[in-house]
Write an enzyme that holds these catalytic residues in place. Sequence first.
Site, PDB file in Angstrom:
ATOM      1  N   SER A   1       0.829  -1.205   0.000  1.00 17.11           N
ATOM      2  CA  SER A   1       0.000   0.000   0.000  1.00 17.11           C
ATOM      3  C   SER A   1       0.862   1.252   0.000  1.00 17.11           C
ATOM      4  CB  SER A   1      -0.924   0.018   1.221  1.00 17.11           C
ATOM      5  OG  SER A   1      -0.176  -0.218   2.410  1.00 17.11           O
TER       6      SER A   1
ATOM      7  N   GLU B   1       0.160 -12.480  -1.717  1.00 14.86           N
ATOM      8  CA  GLU B   1      -1.195 -12.472  -2.259  1.00 14.86           C
ATOM      9  C   GLU B   1      -1.359 -13.655  -3.200  1.00 14.86           C
ATOM     10  OE1 GLU B   1      -2.391  -8.835  -4.081  1.00 14.86           O
ATOM     11  OE2 GLU B   1      -1.723  -7.588  -2.408  1.00 14.86           O
TER      12      GLU B   1
ATOM     13  N   GLU C   1      -9.401  -9.966   2.575  1.00 13.51           N
ATOM     14  CA  GLU C   1      -9.769  -8.594   2.215  1.00 13.51           C
ATOM     15  C   GLU C   1     -11.016  -8.582   1.354  1.00 13.51           C
ATOM     16  OE1 GLU C   1      -8.016  -4.506   0.135  1.00 13.51           O
ATOM     17  OE2 GLU C   1      -6.681  -6.208   0.507  1.00 13.51           O
TER      18      GLU C   1
END
Length: 266
Positions: free
Chosen positions: A46, A114, A181
């Site tokens: 991020s 991820e 998420e």
Amino acid sequence: MPDVTLTTLQSLKQKGEKIVMLTSYDAIFARIACAAGVEVLLIGDSLGMVLQGHDSTLPVTIADIAYHTASVKRGNQGALILADLPFMAAATEERILANSTTLMQAGAHMVKAEGGGWLTPSVRLLAERGIPVCVHLGLTPQAVNIFGGYKVQGRHEAQAKKMLEDAQALEEAGAAMLLLECVPSELANRITQAVRIPVIGIGAGAGTDGQVLVLHDMLGLSLGSHTPKFVRNFMQDQHDIPAAIGAYVKAVKSGEFPAVEHGFNA
């Protein structure tokens, strides 16, 4: 606080006490977060958006994450440090091993990748070599171009079944933690109850073992006008940043955050 380890997080899950995670990118915010009681500091990709000003996380490199991990390490006061494997850093077993080694040597205690069930061999490889892995399921921002935007994942039964099966397979392979998420709250609850390892949520309802937010989001700071549904501005009722982070910790621990309005339905 005493040093937080994987054993600490496992104990919190077993006791039903919520785990507090927050992104961190430098020494001073790491120290402030630790003082407030944050248990896991995430050096998230991020940073590509909130620090570097990109419109996605894709431009972030392993060198970027390593630099910020080392910075956080210098300010850390006992939290567990979790470092992101950025775009394509986990594409092959050779790359994930080399890149994870770089992040662990920079100061991480665990790496985050991820993906989905396809990561199972890589998770096993790293676990066998002493590198704990957190696997990020659901909306995985590095795959934004596949998803066609930042969309909730797991709303269809086939997709939900696959995510649950992936979670169990990853645990079996040696994953130390999962992060969900933008997953429907009911599905997140099912996954959390189906695995023995801690499950952290962001936009996944209140039933997970803990919560994470991006530091800048929870402080009400944004380069754009859109605020994700799962975000709460903890700064608006506080007089300074340490108090805002302390309010976030208290709200997660008490179960006040996230509220129903911060989650998604199937």
